[in-house]
Design a protein around this motif. Structure first.
Motif, short mmCIF file in Angstrom:
data_model
loop_
_atom_site.label_atom_id
_atom_site.label_comp_id
_atom_site.label_asym_id
_atom_site.label_seq_id
_atom_site.Cartn_x
_atom_site.Cartn_y
_atom_site.Cartn_z
N VAL A 266 0.85 -1.19 0.00
CA VAL A 266 0.00 0.00 0.00
C VAL A 266 0.89 1.24 0.00
CG1 VAL A 266 -1.87 1.22 1.14
CG2 VAL A 266 -1.77 -1.28 1.27
N PRO A 267 1.02 1.92 -1.15
CA PRO A 267 1.84 3.14 -1.23
C PRO A 267 1.13 4.31 -0.55
CG PRO A 267 0.79 2.68 -3.33
CD PRO A 267 0.46 1.52 -2.43
N PRO A 268 1.74 5.49 -0.56
CA PRO A 268 1.17 6.64 0.16
C PRO A 268 -0.25 7.04 -0.28
CG PRO A 268 3.47 7.06 -0.32
CD PRO A 268 3.12 5.79 -1.03
N ASP A 269 -0.65 6.70 -1.51
CA ASP A 269 -2.01 7.07 -1.92
C ASP A 269 -3.07 6.17 -1.31
OD1 ASP A 269 -1.81 4.72 -3.38
OD2 ASP A 269 -1.88 5.69 -5.36
N GLY A 270 -2.64 5.11 -0.60
CA GLY A 270 -3.58 4.25 0.10
C GLY A 270 -4.25 3.20 -0.75
N LEU A 271 -3.88 3.09 -2.03
CA LEU A 271 -4.54 2.14 -2.94
C LEU A 271 -3.68 0.88 -3.08
CD1 LEU A 271 -5.80 4.60 -5.69
CD2 LEU A 271 -7.05 3.67 -3.71
N PRO A 272 -4.23 -0.29 -2.76
CA PRO A 272 -3.44 -1.52 -2.77
C PRO A 272 -2.88 -1.85 -4.16
CG PRO A 272 -5.51 -1.84 -1.60
CD PRO A 272 -5.61 -0.52 -2.28
N VAL A 273 -1.66 -2.40 -4.17
CA VAL A 273 -1.00 -2.87 -5.38
C VAL A 273 -0.64 -4.34 -5.16
CG1 VAL A 273 0.95 -2.62 -6.97
CG2 VAL A 273 -0.06 -0.59 -5.90
N LEU A 274 -1.15 -5.22 -6.01
CA LEU A 274 -0.86 -6.65 -5.92
C LEU A 274 0.34 -6.95 -6.80
CD1 LEU A 274 -1.49 -9.64 -5.26
CD2 LEU A 274 -3.14 -9.59 -7.16
N PHE A 275 1.44 -7.41 -6.19
CA PHE A 275 2.66 -7.67 -6.93
C PHE A 275 2.55 -8.96 -7.74
CE2 PHE A 275 5.76 -5.02 -4.14
CZ PHE A 275 5.47 -3.90 -4.91
N LEU A 276 2.88 -8.85 -9.04
CA LEU A 276 2.84 -9.97 -9.96
C LEU A 276 4.27 -10.39 -10.34
CD1 LEU A 276 -0.19 -8.78 -12.13
CD2 LEU A 276 -0.19 -10.34 -10.15
N ALA A 277 4.42 -11.12 -11.43
CA ALA A 277 5.67 -11.85 -11.70
C ALA A 277 6.91 -10.97 -11.81
CB ALA A 277 5.51 -12.67 -12.98
N ASP A 278 6.79 -9.75 -12.34
CA ASP A 278 7.96 -8.89 -12.53
C ASP A 278 8.15 -7.89 -11.39
OD1 ASP A 278 8.26 -10.22 -14.90
OD2 ASP A 278 7.84 -8.52 -16.21
N HIS A 279 7.63 -8.21 -10.22
CA HIS A 279 7.64 -7.28 -9.09
C HIS A 279 9.06 -7.00 -8.59
CE1 HIS A 279 8.71 -10.15 -5.85
NE2 HIS A 279 8.11 -11.03 -6.63
N PRO A 280 9.27 -5.84 -7.94
CA PRO A 280 10.56 -5.59 -7.30
C PRO A 280 10.74 -6.52 -6.11
CG PRO A 280 9.00 -3.87 -6.73
CD PRO A 280 8.34 -4.71 -7.79
N VAL A 281 11.98 -6.84 -5.79
CA VAL A 281 12.23 -7.80 -4.70
C VAL A 281 12.36 -7.11 -3.35
CG1 VAL A 281 13.27 -9.48 -6.25
CG2 VAL A 281 14.72 -7.77 -5.15
N THR A 282 12.42 -5.79 -3.33
CA THR A 282 12.40 -5.04 -2.07
C THR A 282 11.44 -3.87 -2.20
OG1 THR A 282 14.25 -3.60 -2.71
CG2 THR A 282 14.79 -5.63 -1.51
N GLY A 283 10.99 -3.34 -1.06
CA GLY A 283 10.12 -2.18 -1.06
C GLY A 283 10.00 -1.60 0.33
N GLY A 284 9.62 -0.32 0.41
CA GLY A 284 9.55 0.35 1.69
C GLY A 284 8.15 0.74 2.13
N TYR A 285 7.12 0.38 1.37
CA TYR A 285 5.75 0.65 1.78
C TYR A 285 5.18 -0.59 2.47
CZ TYR A 285 6.27 4.45 -1.60
OH TYR A 285 6.72 5.57 -2.29
N PRO A 286 4.25 -0.39 3.40
CA PRO A 286 3.76 -1.54 4.17
C PRO A 286 2.99 -2.55 3.32
CG PRO A 286 2.46 0.43 4.64
CD PRO A 286 3.62 0.88 3.82
N VAL A 287 3.21 -3.82 3.61
CA VAL A 287 2.50 -4.92 2.97
C VAL A 287 1.38 -5.36 3.92
CG1 VAL A 287 2.65 -7.32 2.18
CG2 VAL A 287 4.45 -5.67 1.59
#
Length: 330
Positions: A266-287
Motif C-alpha cells: 500500500v503506497p502513500p495514496d492508500g490504494l493496494p497494489v498486488l505484486f505480480l511476476a515482474d515485481h521488485p524484490v524489495t520495497g519500503g511501503y507496508p504490505v
C-alpha cells in the motif's frame, strides 16, 4: 494497460557474464517471423526463481496454468517458452511445419485467414501466418509452438522481465525467433479446456501480515466491501487498484524489506497494489497481506474496471472446491 513498468529497465542489475538475450542457441533455426507484434507480446516460461538475493524477480508467465496447458497441447514440457500476448494478440509467419496451440484469454485464431481452433493443437504449414486475435474475454493469451521458443536463456530462463530488463525484449514486427526441436506428439482433440473463464469479479484471499498492524482496525474490517477495481495502470509488475484509500494507523516510514510474489503493498495514496511476476524484490511501503501464489492466475486475466474483492484470512486458505460459486476466493 501500461506496457512497461516504472524506472529504467535493467537498472541495478549486473550484466557482466550475462549472455545476449533474444538470440537463438547455436544451431537452432530461426523458424518464426513476427508479422504483427501486438500491444505487448513477450517470451515467457516458468521464470527464474531463486535469484531474489541478486535483485532479480522470478518473472515468467502471469497465468501459469494457461502457459502449461498451451505447452501440453503443443507437445512440449511445461517449462518450454511460449508467447504471452496482451489485449490484441499477435501474428507470426512460420518457416517450417509446426504444431501450435493458443490458450489463456479466449480469442479468434486464424491460419492464413481461415478460422482455427482456440484451446486445441493446430497444424500450421510452412509459410503460413498464424494470427492470434484480440482477447474477447480476459487479457492475456498464450501461444505455444512445438519445440518451444528457443531464445537464449538468461539465468536459466527465457522469460522477458520488464522490470529488470533481463531476457528478450518485447516482440517487434520483422523480428525472427527460433524454435527448438519438437518433443512428444501433441495430444488428440480435447473435449474441454480445463481453465476458469476470465473473472467478472476478482475475489482474492488475503493472508494478513506482515504489516497489517500499520492500518486501522476500521480499514481492515472494511476491506472486503471497499469496492476496488482494476486500474488501467496495471502491468506485469503489479495489479493496481482504484477505489477508497486504506487508512493508515500511523504514517511512520518503514525500512526497505523483501517483497514476495502476491504481496499487497500500500503506497502513500492508500490504494493496494498486488505484486505480480515482474515485481521488485524489495520495497519500503507496508504490505498489508499476501495473496497465495496459486490464486494469482485470475489476476493476470482481469481487465481494467474488473471489481476486486480482498477477503482477509488468517493462515493459508483451503483450495477452491469444484463447482464453487463465483465469489469463492480463487
Amino acid at each position: 494497460m501500461r506496457a512497461t513498468g516504472p524506472g529504467d529497465p535493467g537498472a541495478g542489475v549486473p550484466d557482466a557474464g550475462v549472455p545476449q538475450a533474444g538470440v537463438p542457441d547455436a544451431g537452432v533455426p530461426e523458424a518464426l517471423e513476427v508479422v504483427r507484434a501486438g500491444a505487448l507480446t513477450t517470451v515467457q516460461d516458468l521464470g527464474r526463481p531463486g535469484h531474489a538475493h541478486l535483485g532479480v524477480p522470478r518473472s515468467g508467465a502471469l497465468d501459469p496454468a494457461a502457459h502449461r496447458l498451451a505447452n501440453l497441447l503443443a507437445g512440449n514440457a511445461a517449462g518450454a517458452a511460449t508467447l504471452e500476448t496482451t489485449l490484441d494478440g499477435t501474428a507470426v509467419r512460420v518457416r517450417t511445419d509446426v504444431t501450435a496451440a493458443v490458450t489463456g484469454a479466449p480469442c479468434p485464431v486464424r491460419i492464413d485467414g481461415r478460422p482455427a481452433a482456440w484451446g486445441a493443437p493446430v497444424r500450421v504449414p510452412a509459410g503460413a501466418v498464424l494470427d492470434v486475435g484480440g482477447a474477447v474475454g480476459g487479457l492475456r493469451s498464450y501461444v505455444a509452438f512445438g519445440g518451444g521458443v528457443a531464445v537464449r536463456p538468461v539465468l536459466g530462463s527465457r522469460a522477458t522481465d520488464l522490470l529488470s530488463g533481463l531476457g528478450p525484449a518485447p516482440l517487434e514486427a520483422g523480428q525472427l525467433l527460433p524454435l527448438g526441436a519438437p518433443g512428444e506428439p501433441a495430444p488428440g482433440p480435447v473435449d474441454a479446456v480445463p481453465l476458469p473463464a476470465p473473472p467478472d469479479e476478482l475475489v482474492l484471499p488475503l493472508v494478513l501480515g506482515p504489516r497489517a498492524d500499520r492500518f486501522t482496525d476500521a480499514a481492515l474490517r472494511a476491506l472486503p466491501e471497499a469496492g476496488y477495481r482494476v486500474s488501467a495502470a496495471s502491468n506485469r509488475i503489479g495489479l493496481r487498484t482504484e477505489g477508497p484509500p486504506l487508512e493508515r494507523a500511523d504514517g511512520a516510514e518503514l525500512p526497505s524489506e523483501g517483497m514476495v510474489l502476491g504481496a499487497v503493498q500500500v503506497p502513500p495514496d492508500g490504494l493496494p497494489v498486488l505484486f505480480l511476476a515482474d515485481h521488485p524484490v524489495t520495497g519500503g511501503y507496508p504490505v498489508i497481506g499476501v495473496v497465495p501464489e496459486d490464486r494469482l492466475g485470475a489476476a493476470a486475466q482481469a481487465v481494467p474496471g474488473t471489481p476486486v474483492v480482498f477477503v482477509p484470512v488468517h493462515g493459508r486458505p483451503a483450495p477452491p472446491s469444484p463447482g464453487a460459486p463465483d465469489r469463492t476466493p480463487r
